[in-house]
Write an enzyme that holds these catalytic residues in place. Structure first.
Site, PDB file in Angstrom:
ATOM      1  N   THR A 142       2.556   4.980  -1.434  1.00  0.00           N
ATOM      2  CA  THR A 142       2.131   6.359  -1.609  1.00  0.00           C
ATOM      3  C   THR A 142       1.800   6.626  -3.067  1.00  0.00           C
ATOM      4  O   THR A 142       1.971   5.765  -3.925  1.00  0.00           O
ATOM      5  CB  THR A 142       3.247   7.295  -1.105  1.00  0.00           C
ATOM      6  OG1 THR A 142       2.785   8.638  -1.161  1.00  0.00           O
ATOM      7  CG2 THR A 142       4.498   7.159  -1.948  1.00  0.00           C
ATOM      8  N   ASP A 191       0.889  -1.165   0.000  1.00  0.00           N
ATOM      9  CA  ASP A 191       0.000   0.000   0.000  1.00  0.00           C
ATOM     10  C   ASP A 191       0.923   1.209   0.000  1.00  0.00           C
ATOM     11  O   ASP A 191       1.259   1.751   1.035  1.00  0.00           O
ATOM     12  CB  ASP A 191      -0.908  -0.017   1.223  1.00  0.00           C
ATOM     13  CG  ASP A 191      -1.873   1.154   1.239  1.00  0.00           C
ATOM     14  OD1 ASP A 191      -2.029   1.825   0.196  1.00  0.00           O
ATOM     15  OD2 ASP A 191      -2.467   1.406   2.296  1.00  0.00           O
TER      16      ASP A 191
END
Length: 147
Positions: free
Chosen positions: A36, A34
């Site tokens: 940026t 996950d």
């Protein structure tokens, strides 16, 4: 689904690891990233980073990561999938409809050297035996996500 994950963790059949897994001391069956947004942490989007991630994966492992809105980030999706296709044998973009996201849908990437989202059989009987109460996910949704 979160309840099932908790049960598996406490029964010892699931060993989640969160944080910096780049120490290379363990191999993972599933790697979820996950990250940026694009252009915020460029080292997380390089072939070198994903080659390192691949080193953490077992022979039948999969990698899944978030990408961008297919509506707004079409060029980024294609470029990134192409970049990862030089690292993994099977690279596929898939999408979900996510009403809480501004565009209403979002794209993710699936990568593996041995597991293909269509050609590798899914044991739906095993899935059914879990008796998970999902409000959205079904075999049809699973396959349609990769279209």
């Amino acid at each position: 689904a979160a309840h099932w994950v908790a049960e598996q963790h406490f029964s010892g059949t699931l060993d989640p690891a969160a944080g910096d897994g780049m120490d290379g001391t363990k191999h993972f069956d599933v790697v979820l990233i996950d990250s940026t947004d694009f252009n915020q942490a460029e080292p997380l989007f390089t072939p070198e980073f994903y080659q390192s991630v691949k080193g953490l994966m077992g022979s039948r492992s999969i990698l899944c990561l978030n990408l961008d809105s297919p509506q707004w980030g079409q060029v980024r999706l294609v470029e990134f999938a192409d970049r990862l296709s030089k690292v993994f044998t099977h690279v596929h973009v898939y999408q979900v409809f996510q009403p809480t996201y501004s565009s209403g849908h979002y794209a993710f990437l699936f990568a593996s050297d041995t597991v293909h989202p269509f050609d590798t059989p899914v044991d739906w009987a095993a899935w059914d035996s879990l008796s998970l109460e999902t409000q959205y996910y079904t075999p049809d949704v699973h396959y349609a996500a990769f279209v």
